[in-house]
Scaffold this motif. Structure first.
Motif, PDB file in Angstrom:
ATOM      1  N   GLY A  21       0.913  -1.211   0.053  1.00  0.00           N
ATOM      2  CA  GLY A  21      -0.019  -0.144  -0.012  1.00  0.00           C
ATOM      3  C   GLY A  21       0.836   1.441   0.053  1.00  0.00           C
ATOM      4  N   LEU A  22       2.220   1.269   0.557  1.00  0.00           N
ATOM      5  CA  LEU A  22       2.916   2.312   0.530  1.00  0.00           C
ATOM      6  C   LEU A  22       3.414   2.566  -0.693  1.00  0.00           C
ATOM      7  CD1 LEU A  22       4.800   1.942   4.040  1.00  0.00           C
ATOM      8  CD2 LEU A  22       3.287   3.693   3.470  1.00  0.00           C
ATOM      9  N   ASN A 130      10.674   2.304  -2.247  1.00  0.00           N
ATOM     10  CA  ASN A 130      11.130   3.128  -0.967  1.00  0.00           C
ATOM     11  C   ASN A 130       9.748   3.142  -0.331  1.00  0.00           C
ATOM     12  OD1 ASN A 130       9.700   5.221  -1.751  1.00  0.00           O
ATOM     13  ND2 ASN A 130      11.342   6.276  -2.923  1.00  0.00           N
ATOM     14  N   VAL A 131      10.120   3.384   1.101  1.00  0.00           N
ATOM     15  CA  VAL A 131       8.983   3.591   2.040  1.00  0.00           C
ATOM     16  C   VAL A 131       8.766   5.131   2.442  1.00  0.00           C
ATOM     17  CG1 VAL A 131       7.825   2.871   4.176  1.00  0.00           C
ATOM     18  CG2 VAL A 131       9.452   1.349   3.047  1.00  0.00           C
ATOM     19  N   PRO A 132       7.916   5.779   1.574  1.00  0.00           N
ATOM     20  CA  PRO A 132       7.777   7.204   1.862  1.00  0.00           C
ATOM     21  C   PRO A 132       6.801   7.389   3.152  1.00  0.00           C
ATOM     22  CG  PRO A 132       6.186   6.262   0.036  1.00  0.00           C
ATOM     23  CD  PRO A 132       6.930   5.206   0.651  1.00  0.00           C
ATOM     24  N   LEU A 133       7.348   8.172   4.003  1.00  0.00           N
ATOM     25  CA  LEU A 133       6.585   8.342   5.458  1.00  0.00           C
ATOM     26  C   LEU A 133       5.858   9.653   5.382  1.00  0.00           C
ATOM     27  CD1 LEU A 133       9.386   6.883   7.657  1.00  0.00           C
ATOM     28  CD2 LEU A 133       7.190   5.981   7.000  1.00  0.00           C
ATOM     29  N   ASN A 134       5.394   9.947   4.461  1.00  0.00           N
ATOM     30  CA  ASN A 134       4.226  11.209   4.466  1.00  0.00           C
ATOM     31  C   ASN A 134       2.981  10.890   4.943  1.00  0.00           C
ATOM     32  OD1 ASN A 134       3.182  10.373   1.994  1.00  0.00           O
ATOM     33  ND2 ASN A 134       4.836  11.153   0.861  1.00  0.00           N
ATOM     34  N   THR A 135       2.221  11.585   5.014  1.00  0.00           N
ATOM     35  CA  THR A 135       0.799  11.236   5.538  1.00  0.00           C
ATOM     36  C   THR A 135      -0.042  10.860   4.366  1.00  0.00           C
ATOM     37  OG1 THR A 135       0.765  13.488   6.681  1.00  0.00           O
ATOM     38  CG2 THR A 135      -1.266  12.611   6.538  1.00  0.00           C
ATOM     39  N   ASP A 136       0.007  11.091   3.153  1.00  0.00           N
ATOM     40  CA  ASP A 136      -0.932  10.556   2.071  1.00  0.00           C
ATOM     41  C   ASP A 136      -0.357   8.986   2.007  1.00  0.00           C
ATOM     42  OD1 ASP A 136      -2.194  12.667   1.570  1.00  0.00           O
ATOM     43  OD2 ASP A 136      -0.899  13.193  -0.336  1.00  0.00           O
ATOM     44  N   ALA A 137       0.983   8.743   1.943  1.00  0.00           N
ATOM     45  CA  ALA A 137       1.337   7.342   1.810  1.00  0.00           C
ATOM     46  C   ALA A 137       0.726   6.417   2.987  1.00  0.00           C
ATOM     47  CB  ALA A 137       3.054   7.359   1.673  1.00  0.00           C
ATOM     48  N   LEU A 139      -1.383   6.818   5.244  1.00  0.00           N
ATOM     49  CA  LEU A 139      -2.998   6.700   5.027  1.00  0.00           C
ATOM     50  C   LEU A 139      -3.378   5.909   3.886  1.00  0.00           C
ATOM     51  CD1 LEU A 139      -5.565   7.713   6.485  1.00  0.00           C
ATOM     52  CD2 LEU A 139      -5.590   9.477   4.793  1.00  0.00           C
ATOM     53  N   PHE A 140      -2.747   5.878   2.816  1.00  0.00           N
ATOM     54  CA  PHE A 140      -3.055   4.899   1.659  1.00  0.00           C
ATOM     55  C   PHE A 140      -2.760   3.374   2.240  1.00  0.00           C
ATOM     56  CE2 PHE A 140      -3.046   3.033  -2.320  1.00  0.00           C
ATOM     57  CZ  PHE A 140      -4.124   3.613  -3.032  1.00  0.00           C
ATOM     58  N   GLY A 141      -1.595   3.540   2.948  1.00  0.00           N
ATOM     59  CA  GLY A 141      -1.147   2.051   3.168  1.00  0.00           C
ATOM     60  C   GLY A 141      -1.911   1.582   4.113  1.00  0.00           C
ATOM     61  N   THR A 145      -4.204  -1.826   3.912  1.00  0.00           N
ATOM     62  CA  THR A 145      -3.963  -2.757   4.761  1.00  0.00           C
ATOM     63  C   THR A 145      -5.259  -3.094   5.473  1.00  0.00           C
ATOM     64  OG1 THR A 145      -1.665  -2.143   5.349  1.00  0.00           O
ATOM     65  CG2 THR A 145      -2.698  -3.499   6.926  1.00  0.00           C
ATOM     66  N   LEU A 146      -6.041  -2.342   5.767  1.00  0.00           N
ATOM     67  CA  LEU A 146      -7.561  -2.723   6.364  1.00  0.00           C
ATOM     68  C   LEU A 146      -8.512  -3.556   5.394  1.00  0.00           C
ATOM     69  CD1 LEU A 146      -8.263   0.366   8.512  1.00  0.00           C
ATOM     70  CD2 LEU A 146      -7.585  -1.810   9.366  1.00  0.00           C
TER      71      LEU A 146
END
Length: 174
Positions: A21-22, A130-137, A139-141, A145-146
């Motif tokens: 998801g990320l 890469n694993v972006p650690l911004n809010t959009d990524a 939240l999307f991840g 996952t859910l």
């Protein structure tokens, strides 16, 4: 023992779904940058012809293309086709970039289902994970996952119902 194994599988599925998801926002970002790069390149390549159209045809590139196409000289006719192809590519890339100027879910949908195949293939061939650690990524991840976990739980529930019915019908048959 089966319960512990099930829990570990769910945790593993959740981790994999989160990482996947990320990647979707990352893929959309890399795709958008590739579209922008192609648009810039074709714009630069078309600029000398646009300058000629500006000078002699009031900026109408179509008139310059028609002049070339209507020429009695075959090389000029082919040049007109080449200029027209560049102009079409520029319009295509501009439309593709405009389609990406929206919310992240719509960008993701566009990239996953409506993207230009050639550009998407280029993006995937040179994709950098890469694993972006911004809010959009994040939240999307998390939402992805859910959804995956809900789907897995639903499938597990259906499987349990099927097994119970199968056992029940076996017991009645005896």
């Amino acid at each position: 023992m089966a319960g512990i194994l099930y829990r570990y599988l769910i945790v593993l599925a959740a981790c994999a779904a989160l990482l996947l998801g990320l990647q979707v926002p990352n893929l959309a970002d890399q795709y958008q940058k590739r579209v922008d790069a192609h648009l810039r390149e074709v714009t630069v390549n078309l600029q000398p012809f646009q300058a000629i159209a500006d000078k002699y045809f009031g900026g109408d590139l179509g008139k310059l293309i028609e002049l070339h196409r209507n020429s009695s000289e075959r090389p000029f006719q082919e040049e007109g086709a080449a200029i027209a192809q560049m102009a079409q590519r520029k319009q295509h890339f501009a439309a593709e970039l405009a389609a990406l100027q929206t919310s992240l879910p719509r960008q993701a949908f566009h990239v996953l289902f409506r993207a230009d195949r050639e550009l998407l293939d280029e993006t995937l061939a040179q994709y950098s994970y890469n694993v972006p650690l911004n809010t959009d990524a994040l939240l999307f991840g998390a939402i992805f996952t859910l959804c995956v976990l809900a789907l897995l739980e639903g499938l597990a529930a259906l499987l349990r119902i099927f097994i119970r019915k199968h056992r029940h019908s076996k017991l009645e048959a005896q």
